[in-house]
Design a protein around this motif. Structure first.
Motif, short mmCIF file in Angstrom:
data_model
loop_
_atom_site.label_atom_id
_atom_site.label_comp_id
_atom_site.label_asym_id
_atom_site.label_seq_id
_atom_site.Cartn_x
_atom_site.Cartn_y
_atom_site.Cartn_z
N SER A 291 -0.54 0.69 1.56
CA SER A 291 0.34 0.54 2.73
C SER A 291 1.78 0.28 2.29
CB SER A 291 -0.14 -0.61 3.61
OG SER A 291 -1.42 -0.34 4.13
N LEU A 292 1.95 -0.58 1.30
CA LEU A 292 3.29 -0.88 0.81
C LEU A 292 3.98 0.36 0.24
CD1 LEU A 292 5.56 -2.85 0.09
CD2 LEU A 292 4.31 -3.43 -2.00
N VAL A 293 3.26 1.09 -0.60
CA VAL A 293 3.85 2.27 -1.25
C VAL A 293 4.13 3.36 -0.22
CG1 VAL A 293 3.43 4.11 -2.91
CG2 VAL A 293 2.79 1.77 -3.47
N SER A 294 3.17 3.64 0.64
CA SER A 294 3.34 4.74 1.60
C SER A 294 4.43 4.44 2.61
CB SER A 294 2.02 5.03 2.31
OG SER A 294 1.58 3.89 3.03
N MET A 295 4.48 3.19 3.10
CA MET A 295 5.50 2.84 4.09
C MET A 295 6.89 2.80 3.45
SD MET A 295 3.76 -0.01 6.54
CE MET A 295 2.23 0.34 7.41
N SER A 296 6.97 2.36 2.21
CA SER A 296 8.28 2.38 1.53
C SER A 296 8.77 3.81 1.36
CB SER A 296 8.17 1.68 0.16
OG SER A 296 7.83 0.33 0.31
N GLY A 297 7.85 4.69 0.92
CA GLY A 297 8.22 6.09 0.78
C GLY A 297 8.61 6.73 2.09
N PHE A 298 7.85 6.41 3.15
CA PHE A 298 8.17 6.97 4.47
C PHE A 298 9.52 6.47 4.96
CE2 PHE A 298 7.94 6.70 9.15
CZ PHE A 298 7.76 8.05 9.44
N SER A 299 9.83 5.20 4.69
CA SER A 299 11.11 4.63 5.10
C SER A 299 12.27 5.35 4.40
CB SER A 299 11.15 3.14 4.78
OG SER A 299 12.41 2.60 5.06
N LEU A 300 12.12 5.59 3.09
CA LEU A 300 13.17 6.30 2.35
C LEU A 300 13.33 7.73 2.85
CD1 LEU A 300 12.43 5.01 -1.26
CD2 LEU A 300 14.36 4.39 0.20
N TYR A 301 12.19 8.37 3.18
CA TYR A 301 12.25 9.73 3.72
C TYR A 301 12.96 9.73 5.07
CZ TYR A 301 10.69 13.89 6.19
OH TYR A 301 10.66 15.05 6.94
N MET A 302 12.62 8.77 5.94
CA MET A 302 13.27 8.70 7.25
C MET A 302 14.76 8.43 7.09
SD MET A 302 11.25 9.40 9.67
CE MET A 302 12.37 8.89 10.95
N HIS A 303 15.09 7.61 6.09
CA HIS A 303 16.50 7.31 5.84
C HIS A 303 17.27 8.59 5.52
CE1 HIS A 303 20.10 5.49 4.19
NE2 HIS A 303 19.89 6.11 3.04
N ARG A 304 16.77 9.36 4.58
CA ARG A 304 17.45 10.61 4.19
C ARG A 304 17.51 11.59 5.37
NH1 ARG A 304 18.07 11.06 -1.32
NH2 ARG A 304 16.97 9.51 -2.58
N SER A 305 16.42 11.69 6.10
CA SER A 305 16.37 12.63 7.21
C SER A 305 17.36 12.24 8.31
CB SER A 305 14.95 12.68 7.78
OG SER A 305 14.88 13.52 8.90
N GLN A 306 17.38 10.95 8.66
CA GLN A 306 18.27 10.51 9.73
C GLN A 306 19.74 10.60 9.32
OE1 GLN A 306 16.65 6.64 10.61
NE2 GLN A 306 15.28 7.43 12.18
N ILE A 307 20.03 10.23 8.06
CA ILE A 307 21.41 10.33 7.59
C ILE A 307 21.86 11.79 7.59
CG2 ILE A 307 22.92 10.04 5.58
CD1 ILE A 307 22.30 7.49 7.14
N SER A 308 20.96 12.70 7.16
CA SER A 308 21.29 14.12 7.16
C SER A 308 21.56 14.61 8.57
CB SER A 308 20.15 14.91 6.53
OG SER A 308 20.40 16.29 6.57
N ASN A 309 20.72 14.18 9.53
CA ASN A 309 20.92 14.60 10.92
C ASN A 309 22.23 14.06 11.48
OD1 ASN A 309 18.51 15.99 11.00
ND2 ASN A 309 17.33 14.25 11.77
N ILE A 310 22.55 12.80 11.14
CA ILE A 310 23.81 12.22 11.61
C ILE A 310 24.99 12.99 11.04
CG2 ILE A 310 25.28 10.17 11.47
CD1 ILE A 310 22.72 8.47 11.55
N ALA A 311 24.92 13.30 9.73
CA ALA A 311 26.01 14.03 9.07
C ALA A 311 26.18 15.42 9.69
CB ALA A 311 25.74 14.13 7.58
N LEU A 312 25.06 16.11 9.95
CA LEU A 312 25.14 17.44 10.55
C LEU A 312 25.73 17.38 11.95
CD1 LEU A 312 21.73 18.98 9.42
CD2 LEU A 312 24.02 19.63 8.64
N ARG A 313 25.35 16.35 12.71
CA ARG A 313 25.89 16.22 14.06
C ARG A 313 27.40 15.96 14.04
NH1 ARG A 313 26.39 11.81 17.04
NH2 ARG A 313 24.92 10.62 15.79
N ILE A 314 27.83 15.11 13.10
CA ILE A 314 29.26 14.81 12.98
C ILE A 314 30.03 16.07 12.58
CG2 ILE A 314 30.98 13.55 11.62
CD1 ILE A 314 29.03 11.20 11.57
N GLU A 315 29.47 16.82 11.61
CA GLU A 315 30.12 18.06 11.17
C GLU A 315 30.19 19.08 12.31
OE1 GLU A 315 27.99 19.39 7.79
OE2 GLU A 315 28.64 17.74 6.50
N ALA A 316 29.11 19.12 13.12
CA ALA A 316 29.12 20.04 14.26
C ALA A 316 30.20 19.63 15.27
CB ALA A 316 27.74 20.05 14.93
#
Length: 576
Positions: A179-204
């Motif tokens: 649970s610790l490993v999978s949730m940590s990995g999922f959190s980092l993945y969500m971080h990259r995904s959300q930051i990417s989406n925010i950056a794309l929206r700002i650029e748009a």
């Protein structure tokens, strides 16, 4: 945690930080409320402990933590306008709350689960995994907060199982680790995904703003060009009519006609320069130049205008100064700055001064004019931006002078600074590389008269009869032998009877629907099996067209003044 924010401009980076903070604060309240409900429900499975101190201590701690969380969230929502910008402060507060909640969940097994069966531990672990995964989406923008929350929780449960339930199946012992490993990995993945989406929206958003700005700029250009070019053309038309109806020489009217045409040329030259800068075709040719010699023609040109307006022009320490720069581009920059000072200085003086500081020379253009309000200072280098020209006076042009200054200075690596105070004037400062040695005269021999035209044979091709008549007449009056044509076919027929190529070919870029300057050069070169010096005179100032021109092509853009044409022909002859 590694920084995964895009390496964008500082303003974009700050916006991304702000956006992810807003996203976190919008969702953290509901996630925390749901987690509180689950946390409050879990001890109810152990009602036999309701009167015992561990049960009471758990609920007391849960009540205090929940109350503190509610207070912080309500405080933030009430003062959002002020607090939303304090991202670092609230990041620390949320990190603190995550650690407090981690302490609450970490203590649970030691208070309620000693002596229970592995099945009960498994049930609680499943509920724990569900409860802790709830905030993983909202906390994904801040994985350091989420990982700070789940790490002590699952490690605490792992140690509890190893110490108090050593006989538990391996699967139960692995659940906290997995649970610790999978949730940590999922959190980092969500971080990259959300930051990417925010950056794309700002650029748009920025792309949309730039498109809107470009559309607005084009609209302003059409309005400005339509208004500002019509005025001198209208004046020129009336002056021409006056000359037509007069039987005697009218030097005053001729002078006014020249002025009206010069105004048109000035506006068109600004537009052409801007187009050439946008095409990235201009390349600085830097060398050591004498500052006063370079700027003297500009000073001589603008001095009468300054005196006519009742102003004074002061020059300070220009003599004997040398810099390493492109003389033509530097002169254009200074000319635009002096013209700008002249336009916006109703009384007082304009000064042009130089002073050496170390390895640099600071060239300053100062006026005692109307100045620029601080609210507009960031915009004065934009196209079509004008101060105090609400009625679009023709004398104030299109508002392109400082835009050209900005682009030329960037091209030549000349930093430009501005200090302005409304009602007291403006100072523009150019920082140039100082040079201690004398300028090298590399101009070569200069043709000082036009006698060389008498040996010049010119093949002229343009589908506009007015152009061939006027240009042919000018060249003939200077002594050249001109053969003028409106089509390439006509010119080639004329060349069939000639054994020697013409000294020079002057052609429009587009001659009819299927012939351009490239076709002309190719056909004439094939006819004589050698290249013939060719000058293209065109009205096409599209940046794409300019950028596509080969470097070796000689090009002038209509309208072309007679002096400019003669100088260009001299340069081509010297080069040949």
């Amino acid at each position: 945690m590694p920084d995964t924010l895009p390496c964008s401009a500082p303003n974009n980076r700050q916006r991304i930080l702000q956006e992810r903070h807003n996203l976190f604060m919008e969702e953290v309240g509901s996630r925390m409320a749901l987690s509180s409900i689950i946390a409050g429900s879990l001890p109810l499975f152990f009602l036999d402990m309701i009167q015992k101190p561990p049960f009471l201590a758990w609920y007391a701690l849960l009540f205090l933590v929940g109350l503190q969380s509610i207070f912080l969230i309500r405080f933030y929502n009430r003062h959002r306008a002020i607090e939303s910008g304090k991202t670092r402060k609230w990041h620390h507060l949320n990190l603190y709350m995550a650690i407090i909640w981690a302490a609450l969940w970490s203590s649970f097994p030691y208070l309620f689960l000693p002596g229970v069966t592995p099945v009960t531990v498994l049930t609680c672990l499943v509920i724990l995994s569900v409860a802790t995964s709830i905030p993983s989406v909202s906390m994904g923008v801040y994985p350091d907060i989420f990982i700070s929350f789940i790490t002590p929780v699952f490690l605490s449960w792992l140690f509890f199982i190893l110490i108090y339930v050593p006989d538990a199946p391996l699967i139960i012992k692995l659940i906290p680790v997995v649970s610790l490993v999978s949730m940590s990995g999922f959190s980092l993945y969500m971080h990259r995904s959300q930051i990417s989406n925010i950056a794309l929206r700002i650029e748009a958003e920025q792309a949309s703003e730039q498109a809107t700005k470009a559309s607005s700029s084009k609209t302003r250009f059409l309005a400005a060009a339509s208004h500002d070019l019509r005025q001198p053309l209208q004046a020129a038309t009336l002056y021409a009519a006056m000359l037509k109806n007069s039987d005697t020489p009218q030097p005053d009217i001729v002078a006014k006609l020249d002025t009206a045409i010069a105004s048109c040329n000035e506006l068109l030259n600004h537009l052409l320069m801007l187009s050439r800068l946008q095409s990235h075709r201009l390349t600085p040719k830097k060398r050591i130049i004498n500052l006063l010699d370079t700027l003297q023609p500009i000073i001589d040109e603008i001095s009468p205008q300054i005196l006519a307006k009742g102003l004074s022009l002061r020059l300070h320490d220009l003599s004997g100064q040398h810099v390493f720069s492109d003389g033509v581009m530097l002169a254009r920059i200074v000319r635009n700055l002096l013209s700008n000072a002249l336009k916006y200085t109703p009384e007082g003086e304009i000064s042009l001064s130089a002073r050496v500081t170390g390895q640099e020379l600071l060239l300053e253009i100062t006026d005692t004019g109307i100045g620029i309000d601080e609210a507009y200072q960031a915009e004065v280098f934009e196209e079509f931006m004008q101060i105090d020209n609400d009625h679009r006076s023709i004398q104030n042009g299109l508002g392109l002078g400082l835009a050209i200054v900005s682009r030329l200075s960037a091209l030549c690596d000349i930093p430009v600074a501005m200090i302005s105070e409304p009602g007291r004037g403006t100072t523009f400062s150019l920082t140039l590389p100082a040079a201690a040695t004398q300028a090298i005269d590399d101009t070569g021999s200069v043709i000082s008269d036009h006698s060389w035209f008498e040996s010049l044979t010119v093949l002229l091709i343009d589908d506009d009869e007015r152009v061939t008549e006027a240009l042919g007449g000018l060249l003939s009056s200077l002594g050249a032998t001109v053969s003028a044509h409106h089509t390439l076919e006509s010119a080639l027929q004329r060349l069939e009877s000639s054994d020697a190529p013409p000294s020079l070919v002057i052609t429009d870029d587009q001659i009819g629907p299927d012939t351009n300057a490239g076709s002309v050069i190719e056909a004439i070169s094939a006819r004589f099996r050698q290249s013939v010096p060719t000058l293209i005179i065109t009205g096409n100032t599209d940046p794409g067209f300019i950028q596509a021109l080969p470097n070796e092509r000689h090009v002038l853009f209509k309208p072309v003044a007679a002096d400019t044409l003669i100088q260009k022909l001299e340069d081509m002859l010297r080069e040949k």
